[in-house]
Design a protein around this motif. Sequence first.
Motif, PDB file in Angstrom:
ATOM      1  N   PHE A  22      42.956  41.153  49.266  1.00  0.00           N
ATOM      2  CA  PHE A  22      43.522  42.292  49.980  1.00  0.00           C
ATOM      3  C   PHE A  22      44.966  42.024  50.372  1.00  0.00           C
ATOM      4  O   PHE A  22      45.829  42.900  50.260  1.00  0.00           O
ATOM      5  CB  PHE A  22      42.680  42.567  51.227  1.00  0.00           C
ATOM      6  N   ARG A  23      45.227  40.814  50.822  1.00  0.00           N
ATOM      7  CA  ARG A  23      46.588  40.474  51.230  1.00  0.00           C
ATOM      8  C   ARG A  23      47.517  40.394  50.026  1.00  0.00           C
ATOM      9  O   ARG A  23      48.682  40.795  50.093  1.00  0.00           O
ATOM     10  CB  ARG A  23      46.592  39.142  52.000  1.00  0.00           C
ATOM     11  N   GLN A  24      47.011  39.926  48.883  1.00  0.00           N
ATOM     12  CA  GLN A  24      47.845  39.815  47.684  1.00  0.00           C
ATOM     13  C   GLN A  24      48.129  41.193  47.086  1.00  0.00           C
ATOM     14  O   GLN A  24      49.251  41.504  46.709  1.00  0.00           O
ATOM     15  CB  GLN A  24      47.153  38.934  46.651  1.00  0.00           C
ATOM     16  N   ASP A  25      47.082  42.021  47.005  1.00  0.00           N
ATOM     17  CA  ASP A  25      47.235  43.355  46.417  1.00  0.00           C
ATOM     18  C   ASP A  25      45.999  44.177  46.761  1.00  0.00           C
ATOM     19  O   ASP A  25      44.908  43.914  46.240  1.00  0.00           O
ATOM     20  CB  ASP A  25      47.410  43.287  44.903  1.00  0.00           C
ATOM     21  N   LEU A  26      46.150  45.160  47.622  1.00  0.00           N
ATOM     22  CA  LEU A  26      44.971  45.876  48.083  1.00  0.00           C
ATOM     23  C   LEU A  26      44.369  46.779  47.007  1.00  0.00           C
ATOM     24  O   LEU A  26      43.227  47.227  47.141  1.00  0.00           O
ATOM     25  CB  LEU A  26      45.288  46.670  49.348  1.00  0.00           C
ATOM     26  N   LEU A  27      45.095  47.061  45.906  1.00  0.00           N
ATOM     27  CA  LEU A  27      44.542  47.913  44.860  1.00  0.00           C
ATOM     28  C   LEU A  27      43.495  47.182  44.031  1.00  0.00           C
ATOM     29  O   LEU A  27      42.378  47.664  43.845  1.00  0.00           O
ATOM     30  CB  LEU A  27      45.659  48.446  43.954  1.00  0.00           C
ATOM     31  N   SER A  28      43.853  46.001  43.520  1.00  0.00           N
ATOM     32  CA  SER A  28      42.910  45.253  42.694  1.00  0.00           C
ATOM     33  C   SER A  28      41.815  44.606  43.527  1.00  0.00           C
ATOM     34  O   SER A  28      40.841  44.083  42.980  1.00  0.00           O
ATOM     35  CB  SER A  28      43.645  44.187  41.871  1.00  0.00           C
ATOM     36  N   ALA A  29      41.950  44.635  44.861  1.00  0.00           N
ATOM     37  CA  ALA A  29      40.906  44.094  45.729  1.00  0.00           C
ATOM     38  C   ALA A  29      39.729  45.059  45.868  1.00  0.00           C
ATOM     39  O   ALA A  29      38.692  44.691  46.407  1.00  0.00           O
ATOM     40  CB  ALA A  29      41.475  43.790  47.117  1.00  0.00           C
ATOM     41  N   GLN A  30      39.881  46.295  45.370  1.00  0.00           N
ATOM     42  CA  GLN A  30      38.837  47.301  45.548  1.00  0.00           C
ATOM     43  C   GLN A  30      37.918  47.383  44.336  1.00  0.00           C
ATOM     44  O   GLN A  30      38.362  47.255  43.193  1.00  0.00           O
ATOM     45  CB  GLN A  30      39.473  48.678  45.794  1.00  0.00           C
ATOM     46  N   PRO A  31      36.613  47.628  44.559  1.00  0.00           N
ATOM     47  CA  PRO A  31      35.662  47.726  43.442  1.00  0.00           C
ATOM     48  C   PRO A  31      35.775  49.051  42.696  1.00  0.00           C
ATOM     49  O   PRO A  31      36.240  50.058  43.252  1.00  0.00           O
ATOM     50  CB  PRO A  31      34.302  47.600  44.137  1.00  0.00           C
ATOM     51  N   GLN A  32      35.308  49.067  41.463  1.00  0.00           N
ATOM     52  CA  GLN A  32      35.372  50.248  40.610  1.00  0.00           C
ATOM     53  C   GLN A  32      34.611  51.434  41.207  1.00  0.00           C
ATOM     54  O   GLN A  32      34.997  52.586  41.030  1.00  0.00           O
ATOM     55  CB  GLN A  32      34.810  49.911  39.221  1.00  0.00           C
ATOM     56  N   ARG A  33      33.534  51.157  41.951  1.00  0.00           N
ATOM     57  CA  ARG A  33      32.700  52.236  42.470  1.00  0.00           C
ATOM     58  C   ARG A  33      33.446  53.171  43.423  1.00  0.00           C
ATOM     59  O   ARG A  33      33.012  54.302  43.655  1.00  0.00           O
ATOM     60  CB  ARG A  33      31.466  51.670  43.153  1.00  0.00           C
ATOM     61  N   LEU A  34      34.580  52.707  43.966  1.00  0.00           N
ATOM     62  CA  LEU A  34      35.317  53.562  44.895  1.00  0.00           C
ATOM     63  C   LEU A  34      35.953  54.761  44.203  1.00  0.00           C
ATOM     64  O   LEU A  34      36.375  55.702  44.867  1.00  0.00           O
ATOM     65  CB  LEU A  34      36.393  52.757  45.633  1.00  0.00           C
ATOM     66  N   TYR A  35      36.041  54.730  42.876  1.00  0.00           N
ATOM     67  CA  TYR A  35      36.580  55.890  42.161  1.00  0.00           C
ATOM     68  C   TYR A  35      35.547  57.010  42.033  1.00  0.00           C
ATOM     69  O   TYR A  35      35.862  58.094  41.549  1.00  0.00           O
ATOM     70  CB  TYR A  35      37.081  55.475  40.778  1.00  0.00           C
TER      71      TYR A  35
END
Length: 449
Positions: A22-35
């Motif tokens: 999350f600290r490095q990059d909050l986009l890639s820290a999120q799982p696919q299911r959130l789409y």
Amino acid sequence: MTPPKPQARPDKVSLWRYLKLFRQDLLSAQPQRLYRAWMAEFRTPFFRSYMINQPELINTVLKQRPDDFPKSNRISEGLRPLLGDSVFLTNGDTWKRQRRIIDPAFEGGRLKDTFPAMLAAAQACVDRLRSQSGSEIECEEVTSHAAADVIFRTLFSVPIEHEIAAQVFEKFRAYQREQPLLNLAAFIPLPRWVPRFHSTKTRRNAKEIRALIGRLTTERAAAISVGQAPDDLATKIMTTPDPQTGHRFNTDEMIDQVAIFFLAGHETSASALAWTLYLMALYPEWQEKLAAEAQMLDEPSFAAVSKLRLSRDVFREALRLYPPVPMMVRETTCPERFRDRDVPQGSQIVLSPWHLHRQERLWDRPDEFDPTRWGTENGKKCQREAYIPFSAGPRVCTGAGFAMVEGPLILSMLLRHFRFDLIEGRTPVPVAHLTVRSKDGIWLRLVER
């Protein structure tokens, strides 16, 4: 060919692995299911957060009951060294008072007044690029320079080459590279007296930027006092009293507001324009359409901007795919019930334009670039209900109209004079710092037409 987006993480990772991602990059820290999810819950030992991705819930938080969901102070921790108590961070009566003073400067009629300054900045950008024809350029650097030029010309009537403006720009670039979107204090509740883990460089850059802005505002206040100030945004804001109290911004308050104008008006526009240029290189047939349309600017005027319809649709689509502010966080002031789930008081409510704009249950072909979607029934419905690049409701970005003139204008000016081509092996990877940028920059080959 689908525009690039970050690779989603696995659905389950440890808390500490998640915090690190999350600290490095909050986009890639999120799982696919959130789409696809309408709502998701995330728990830490210190608080709970709930991402809402359903239009009805977003409407409740942003439009129907905004006072019940103020901006989260956790998120402001990372930005406060630079932004102080600016309108971007405040809540309640303080925020309402600030907006009553600021909003008149950005009303519709003022956009026409700022157009010559925008046009001058766009032309200056074209002139700077002529010597680089045939070379590989980093587009984020180009668009950052152009957007900063627009801000200084419209706010203080000085170009980016002005001594103080140039220093603010360079120090802000250093601040942007150093400061992540979220400070560690966003995850751990701390008393106000505990240090906020800002690096020495971050604090120093913020202090120096604010000192430079202070010089500009002090000089402007002196010019206003003797009736010699230009009629620009800074003068308008500094001379506008709160209609309820008669209060005007003092120098310290104005420094806070100028800091957010520069962050919001420069950083976000630079992000959006850079990604739009990349999309034009990725889809050259659209680039040629916009280059042809840009001939409307042969006799540049504010009226000509309304004719840049394709450019506006392309820019709007870029804002959908790469919203400059990928996530916004509010906080519950009382217990709530969302989708038959109890949401305790003090919970963090995450609204994610990044995920909402790609919500698979709402948008047709959500990951595809298609500027024609805005003329379809699905596109019109989603624009009303699931499109928030500038937020929505009372806290919608004051400069939204400003950005929708600036973006298509600079884009058209650039494509009128240059072609932007892909470079093999240089596919950008979106990451979230202060805004959505590319991990290693956006590199394209520039060719003068």
